[in-house]
Design an enzyme around this catalytic site. Structure first.
Site, PDB file in Angstrom:
ATOM      1  N   ASP A  88     -42.890  25.811  59.041  1.00  0.00           N
ATOM      2  CA  ASP A  88     -43.386  25.672  57.671  1.00  0.00           C
ATOM      3  C   ASP A  88     -44.870  25.319  57.718  1.00  0.00           C
ATOM      4  OD1 ASP A  88     -42.746  25.615  54.793  1.00  0.00           O
ATOM      5  OD2 ASP A  88     -43.577  23.587  54.962  1.00  0.00           O
ATOM      6  N   ASP A 494     -47.814  65.840  31.813  1.00  0.00           N
ATOM      7  CA  ASP A 494     -47.251  66.406  33.054  1.00  0.00           C
ATOM      8  C   ASP A 494     -46.711  67.802  32.759  1.00  0.00           C
ATOM      9  OD1 ASP A 494     -46.215  66.629  35.690  1.00  0.00           O
ATOM     10  OD2 ASP A 494     -45.937  64.461  35.767  1.00  0.00           O
ATOM     11  N   ASP A 521     -50.618  71.587  32.197  1.00  0.00           N
ATOM     12  CA  ASP A 521     -51.031  71.629  33.597  1.00  0.00           C
ATOM     13  C   ASP A 521     -52.465  71.109  33.654  1.00  0.00           C
ATOM     14  OD1 ASP A 521     -52.089  72.374  36.038  1.00  0.00           O
ATOM     15  OD2 ASP A 521     -51.018  74.282  36.121  1.00  0.00           O
ATOM     16  N   ARG A 537     -51.067  58.459  42.469  1.00  0.00           N
ATOM     17  CA  ARG A 537     -50.491  59.283  43.537  1.00  0.00           C
ATOM     18  C   ARG A 537     -50.642  60.763  43.221  1.00  0.00           C
ATOM     19  NH1 ARG A 537     -44.853  57.918  45.362  1.00  0.00           N
ATOM     20  NH2 ARG A 537     -45.613  57.899  47.479  1.00  0.00           N
TER      21      ARG A 537
HETATM   22  O1  LIG Z   1     -54.227  31.824  56.766  1.00  0.00           O
HETATM   23  C1  LIG Z   1     -53.002  31.940  56.528  1.00  0.00           C
HETATM   24  N1  LIG Z   1     -52.267  30.896  56.097  1.00  0.00           N
HETATM   25  C2  LIG Z   1     -50.938  31.018  55.847  1.00  0.00           C
HETATM   26  C3  LIG Z   1     -50.297  32.233  56.006  1.00  0.00           C
HETATM   27  C4  LIG Z   1     -48.836  32.428  55.704  1.00  0.00           C
HETATM   28  O2  LIG Z   1     -48.431  31.530  54.707  1.00  0.00           O
HETATM   29  C5  LIG Z   1     -47.000  31.382  54.760  1.00  0.00           C
HETATM   30  C6  LIG Z   1     -46.670  29.929  54.598  1.00  0.00           C
HETATM   31  O3  LIG Z   1     -45.460  29.786  53.952  1.00  0.00           O
HETATM   32  P1  LIG Z   1     -44.163  29.171  54.617  1.00  0.00           P
HETATM   33  O4  LIG Z   1     -44.497  28.331  55.776  1.00  0.00           O
HETATM   34  O5  LIG Z   1     -43.362  28.580  53.533  1.00  0.00           O
HETATM   35  O6  LIG Z   1     -43.436  30.467  55.187  1.00  0.00           O
HETATM   36  P2  LIG Z   1     -42.851  31.712  54.413  1.00  0.00           P
HETATM   37  O7  LIG Z   1     -43.830  32.850  54.432  1.00  0.00           O
HETATM   38  O8  LIG Z   1     -42.299  31.348  53.083  1.00  0.00           O
HETATM   39  O9  LIG Z   1     -41.674  32.159  55.361  1.00  0.00           O
HETATM   40  P3  LIG Z   1     -40.375  31.292  55.747  1.00  0.00           P
HETATM   41  O10 LIG Z   1     -39.227  32.269  55.592  1.00  0.00           O
HETATM   42  O11 LIG Z   1     -40.600  30.891  57.159  1.00  0.00           O
HETATM   43  O12 LIG Z   1     -40.248  30.122  54.823  1.00  0.00           O
HETATM   44  C7  LIG Z   1     -46.567  31.939  56.116  1.00  0.00           C
HETATM   45  O13 LIG Z   1     -45.943  33.188  55.948  1.00  0.00           O
HETATM   46  C8  LIG Z   1     -47.890  32.125  56.852  1.00  0.00           C
HETATM   47  O14 LIG Z   1     -47.836  33.185  57.783  1.00  0.00           O
HETATM   48  C9  LIG Z   1     -51.055  33.328  56.445  1.00  0.00           C
HETATM   49  O15 LIG Z   1     -50.539  34.466  56.610  1.00  0.00           O
HETATM   50  N2  LIG Z   1     -52.403  33.133  56.720  1.00  0.00           N
END
Ligand SMILES: O=c1[nH]cc([C@@H]2O[C@H](COP(=O)(O)OP(=O)(O)OP(=O)(O)O)[C@@H](O)[C@H]2O)c(=O)[nH]1
Length: 631
Positions: A88, A494, A521, A537
């Site tokens: 997280d 279209d 057209d 597109r």
């Molecule tokens: O610079 C960056 N900072 C953060 C990120 C991305 O942010 C998310 C953070 O969210 P979280 O930890 O809650 O994770 P989730 O995407 O919700 O996936 P989970 O299924 O693990 O809860 C994370 O994806 C980072 O990669 C970034 O990309 N760049």
């Protein structure tokens, strides 16, 4: 190059990444880890004020994410994984915890708070080792966190909104992606860059080292690993590097790994792990002569090789309407599904199992049922059904793509090889039979409906009073536009064959604002008057010569101040990064005379017809948007 011994310890284990984050998946895939992805359903709603420090919140959330997956897999799928990894990422500034923004305003709130300041990014990680005893799940939790400090430059309002409209902030902690456009906002980074991106790889390897190579009694002074064992830094890792007596030269000297690549034969002696300097090595056989871990698998390449199998499994399940049956009747056993769809039991069971492993279905002792996304996207009546596009992909694109080699050699479309007849006119071919026309319109409707909101809101279009969606097909984008801009009158223009067939796709609901449909057209007939012409597109279907014809016709009826809005997959100028769009360009090669283009190429085409002030927004959702005005 064979696997780093630390990660090598995971090779023989069933590893699950409890995360939907594509960045985490990429970071771990890039170092050769093989794992399944099972996104966690744990809601990130722990009470922040109950934690003494922000990192404790991140660690606990990571732990709960991983435990939820471990429990679900154990109970629901009867498949206990060996290791579940959860993570997280949070941002802290002024003692506030920032997670992912919920909408654009929230992203604005976060980014303006970060502007001109230093903040901390914490990623909490949990590594859960699982086992099953008397059918009870037993877990051992190891967790840690990593902090990285990041400083932003002062961000102007204009830059801030431009960035927010790019769509990038929405799924990122703190509302920015340091690995992409967000990198432009950053003045400095102190600490692990990958930690900011979402996964502290270095610390993770050190943790694995602590777990799998605990300090031996000979060198207890090294209580904690400041580095991955036997590896001072990643720079020291190289094939067969050896300056220590703890390396033994392998009898065979070199060995083919499973990718068919030859790796040099330095062997890692695990007993002396903490003092050995290692490279990426082939594993030492244990006393029974059995290899402890296999060579590194080129997982990205294997995934690409298998890609067509997964696509075909999805296509067949969709064609058999398995997702429709399961939505209304699931959970069903394989035998019941096979009765419903009149297929063999053994074949159906394999297909269902493959779909479950691909995350399209859930498999429980009660039978197979749809995942939430299968209900939304894969059933034929799902809210954002992609069923039409999937059937079009199977029936039309698949035969064309099987002739990709000829298309590349000849540089032209392959309709004659795929369908036994020369392509006359792109759309006339689609509309020669009612069935093919319906299928094509359903496919276009799927994508238009799914992307309409992002296309309609990429720019503020409220200054326009009327819009004409040229080639607007079923009106999916038009309906979104009139919802968002109640004062906008939208006409869909279209071919007559298309307009005659649109009623099936119209949204129901008393309060739907009207959209006008006009047949014609756009290469020949008078264009309806409008302040804004939309081409979604459309340009990618045509070569430059035809685009010049179309743009000059639009330019002739456009008054100064009127605009064009393009929705296309926009390639980066170097044409090297956006794989979805680059593959789409191959898709255009096999079936049309058109191609995908870069932002500069679109800008140049538009400017040649008097359209300037060309602005490009990457929406992050399949179609990007370009707006320009007639001067
Ligand atoms: O610079 C960056 N900072 C953060 C990120 C991305 O942010 C998310 C953070 O969210 P979280 O930890 O809650 O994770 P989730 O995407 O919700 O996936 P989970 O299924 O693990 O809860 C994370 O994806 C980072 O990669 C970034 O990309 N760049």
């Amino acid at each position: 190059m064979v696997l780093n011994p630390v990660l090598g310890k995971l090779v023989s284990k069933r590893v699950v990444l409890a995360s939907a984050s594509p960045r985490r998946q990429e970071i771990l895939t890039n170092v050769g880890l093989r794992f399944e992805v099972v996104p966690s359903w744990f809601k990130e709603t722990l009470e922040k004020s109950s934690f003494a420090a922000p990192y404790e919140y991140a660690v606990e959330t990571a732990k709960q994410k991983a435990l939820e997956v471990a429990n679900r897999m154990h109970v629901k799928h009867l498949r206990t994984p060996d290791v579940v990894i959860g993570a997280d990422t949070i941002v802290t500034v002024d003692e506030q915890i920032l997670e992912k923004p919920v909408d654009k305003q929230d992203a604005y709130r976060m980014l303006s708070r970060l502007s001109g300041k230093e903040h901390s990014v914490f990623t909490g990680v949990a590594i859960i080792h699982c086992s099953s005893k008397d059918n009870q799940l037993e877990t051992e939790v190891t967790d840690f966190y990593e902090e990285t400090k990041v400083k932003f430059s002062d961000l102007s309002e204009e830059l801030l909104w431009e960035y927010i409209h790019s769509g990038e902030p929405m799924d990122k902690a703190g509302g920015y992606g340091i690995q992409a456009l967000g990198g432009m906002l950053v003045e400095y980074v102190h600490g692990d860059f990958l930690n900011v991106v979402g996964f502290p790889l270095n610390h993770f390897c050190k943790k694995l080292a602590e777990l799998y190579y605990p300090p031996s009694k000979h060198n207890v002074q090294h209580k904690k690993y400041d580095s991955i064992p036997s590896v001072d830094t990643f720079e020291n890792l190289s094939d067969g590097e050896s300056d220590s007596s703890n390396f033994t030269e392998h009898k065979g000297a070199s060995k083919l790994d499973s990718s068919g690549m030859c790796s040099s034969g330095a062997i890692y002696n695990s007993e002396n792990s903490s003092s050995v300097r290692t490279g990426f090595m082939v594993p030492l056989e244990n006393q029974n002569g059995v290899s402890e871990s296999g060579p590194k698998l080129p997982s990205k390449i294997l995934e690409l090789m298998d890609g067509f199998r997964a696509s075909k499994a999805l296509f067949v399940a969709s064609k058999l309407k398995i997702f429709d049956h399961l939505k209304h009747r699931g959970p069903l056993k394989a035998v019941d599904v096979s009765n419903e769809v009149r297929t063999s039991v053994c074949g159906t069971e394999r297909l269902l199992d493959a779909c479950a492993a691909l995350g399209l279905l859930e498999k429980t002792p009660q039978g197979y049922s749809n995942t939430d996304s299968a209900n939304v996207y894969l059933t034929s009546d799902g809210e954002y059904s992609l069923h039409g596009y999937i059937i079009h992909s199977d029936d039309h694109l698949w035969p064309l793509f099987t002739n990709l080699e000829s298309a590349v050699k000849e540089g032209s479309r392959q309709n004659h090889r795929a369908f036994g007849k020369k392509a006359e006119d792109l759309f006339k071919d689609y509309y020669h039979s009612e069935e093919v026309k319906q299928r094509f319109m359903a496919a276009m409707h799927s994508i238009a409906h799914l992307t309409a909101r992002d296309v309609a809101t990429a720019f503020d279009l409220s200054r326009f009073k009327s819009a004409c969606d040229l080639g607007g097909c079923t009106g999916a984008l038009a309906h979104e536009l009139v919802q968002i801009y109640p004062n906008l009158k939208v006409t869909v223009f279209d071919l007559p064959e298309v307009i005659a067939n649109t009623s099936y796709f119209q949204p129901s609901g008393q309060h739907m604002a009207p959209v006008t449909f006009v047949s014609g057209d756009f290469f020949k007939d008078n264009l309806p008057e409008a302040d804004l012409y939309i081409l979604s597109r459309v340009l990618h279907d045509w070569p430059d010569e035809k685009i010049h014809v179309l743009l000059s016709r639009i330019s002739a009826v456009c008054k100064p101040g009127c605009g064009i809005l393009l929705a296309e997959m926009v390639l980066d100028d170097e044409k090297k990064n956006r794989s979805t769009a680059l593959l789409q360009s191959l898709n255009m090669l096999v079936q049309t005379e058109g191609k995908e283009r870069s932002g500069s190429e679109y800008r140049s085409l538009l400017e040649q017809h008097g359209f300037t002030n060309v602005k490009i927004r990457l929406t992050g959702n399949l179609l990007d948007v370009i707006l320009c005005a007639k001067t």
